[in-house]
Motif scaffolding. Structure first.
Motif, short mmCIF file in Angstrom:
data_model
loop_
_atom_site.label_atom_id
_atom_site.label_comp_id
_atom_site.label_asym_id
_atom_site.label_seq_id
_atom_site.Cartn_x
_atom_site.Cartn_y
_atom_site.Cartn_z
N THR A 3 0.69 -1.42 -0.05
CA THR A 3 -0.34 -0.04 -0.04
C THR A 3 0.83 1.00 0.24
N MET A 4 0.51 2.08 -0.85
CA MET A 4 0.78 3.54 -1.45
C MET A 4 0.35 4.12 -0.67
N TRP A 5 0.32 5.57 0.20
CA TRP A 5 0.00 6.44 0.61
C TRP A 5 0.45 8.23 -0.22
N LEU A 6 -0.36 9.26 -1.26
CA LEU A 6 -0.04 10.10 -1.01
C LEU A 6 -1.05 11.10 0.14
N GLN A 7 -0.56 11.87 0.82
CA GLN A 7 -0.56 13.05 1.72
C GLN A 7 -0.88 14.38 1.21
N MET A 8 -1.94 15.28 1.15
CA MET A 8 -1.73 16.11 0.42
C MET A 8 -1.75 17.33 1.18
N ASN A 9 -1.01 18.64 1.26
CA ASN A 9 -1.58 19.63 2.06
C ASN A 9 -1.95 20.90 1.47
N SER A 10 -2.63 22.14 1.74
CA SER A 10 -2.80 23.48 1.57
C SER A 10 -3.37 22.86 0.28
N LEU A 11 -3.94 22.29 -0.04
CA LEU A 11 -5.04 22.27 -1.30
C LEU A 11 -5.18 23.13 -2.19
N GLU A 12 -5.34 23.05 -3.25
CA GLU A 12 -4.96 24.52 -4.27
C GLU A 12 -6.03 23.85 -5.00
N ALA A 13 -6.88 24.42 -6.23
CA ALA A 13 -8.43 24.50 -6.84
C ALA A 13 -6.76 24.27 -8.20
N ALA A 14 -6.00 24.89 -8.16
CA ALA A 14 -5.25 23.73 -9.78
C ALA A 14 -4.86 22.49 -9.29
N ASP A 15 -5.56 21.84 -8.11
CA ASP A 15 -5.24 20.20 -7.25
C ASP A 15 -5.79 19.79 -7.88
N THR A 16 -6.68 20.11 -8.52
CA THR A 16 -7.99 19.78 -8.93
C THR A 16 -7.80 18.09 -10.07
N ALA A 17 -8.26 16.93 -9.71
CA ALA A 17 -7.80 16.20 -10.71
C ALA A 17 -7.81 14.72 -10.40
N VAL A 18 -7.80 13.57 -11.37
CA VAL A 18 -8.18 12.25 -11.42
C VAL A 18 -6.37 12.12 -10.55
N TYR A 19 -6.24 11.32 -9.30
CA TYR A 19 -5.02 11.27 -9.00
C TYR A 19 -4.98 9.02 -9.21
N TYR A 20 -3.97 8.84 -9.60
CA TYR A 20 -3.31 7.55 -10.22
C TYR A 20 -2.18 7.57 -9.49
N CYS A 21 -2.00 5.63 -9.07
CA CYS A 21 -0.62 5.43 -9.21
C CYS A 21 -0.50 4.27 -10.01
N ASN A 22 0.83 4.14 -9.69
CA ASN A 22 2.01 3.03 -11.17
C ASN A 22 2.85 3.64 -11.35
N THR A 23 3.23 2.13 -11.52
CA THR A 23 5.26 2.33 -11.83
C THR A 23 5.30 3.61 -12.27
N GLN A 24 6.84 3.96 -12.00
CA GLN A 24 7.35 5.06 -12.69
C GLN A 24 8.20 4.73 -13.41
N PRO A 25 8.87 4.39 -15.04
CA PRO A 25 7.92 4.66 -15.75
C PRO A 25 6.87 4.04 -15.44
N PRO A 26 5.44 4.67 -15.77
CA PRO A 26 4.22 3.84 -15.88
C PRO A 26 4.08 2.64 -16.96
N ASP A 27 3.88 1.02 -16.75
CA ASP A 27 2.83 1.06 -17.16
C ASP A 27 1.05 1.27 -17.96
#
Length: 116
Positions: free
Chosen positions: A78-102
């Motif tokens: 399991t991996m997490w992403l803690q996001m603080n001080s969110l801004e309107a520009a952060d509006t999006a669909v968020y995904y996880c994947n390998t890096q670079p992505p498969d």
């Protein structure tokens, strides 16, 4: 078979926080560099917002100004992403994947909406 499932998104006001989760099966976090990505409304591409190396090193784009933090529990895959001080520009669909992505492994993503 690889499966990535993101969760934890929602609607928040500017300045708020969210913690996203990524549960993976078929991917070993111990041997794969992982990333969090997002796709903003109207955008054709997904951008990398966090990278986590197998040694625990992290990378974030400078435009995030230190607001996001990635962490992992390798035993729980399991991996997490803690996001603080969110801004309107952060509006999006968020995904996880390998890096670079498969590109065969994209999950459903989780929607984050930042609005007053």
């Amino acid at each position: 078979q690889v499966q990535l499932v993101e969760s934890g998104g929602g609607s928040v006001q500017p300045g708020g926080s969210l913690r996203l989760s990524c549960v993976a099966s078929g991917i070993d976090f111990s041997i794969n560099v992982m990333g969090w990505y997002r796709q903003a409304p109207g955008s054709q591409g997904r951008e990398l917002v966090a990278r986590l190396t197998t040694a625990g090193g992290t990378y974030y784009p400078s435009f995030l100004k230190g607001r996001f933090t990635v962490s992992v529990d390798k035993a729980a895959n399991t991996m997490w992403l803690q996001m603080n001080s969110l801004e309107a520009a952060d509006t999006a669909v968020y995904y996880c994947n390998t890096q670079p992505p498969d590109h065969e492994n994209w999950g459903p993503g989780t929607q984050v909406t930042v609005s007053s």
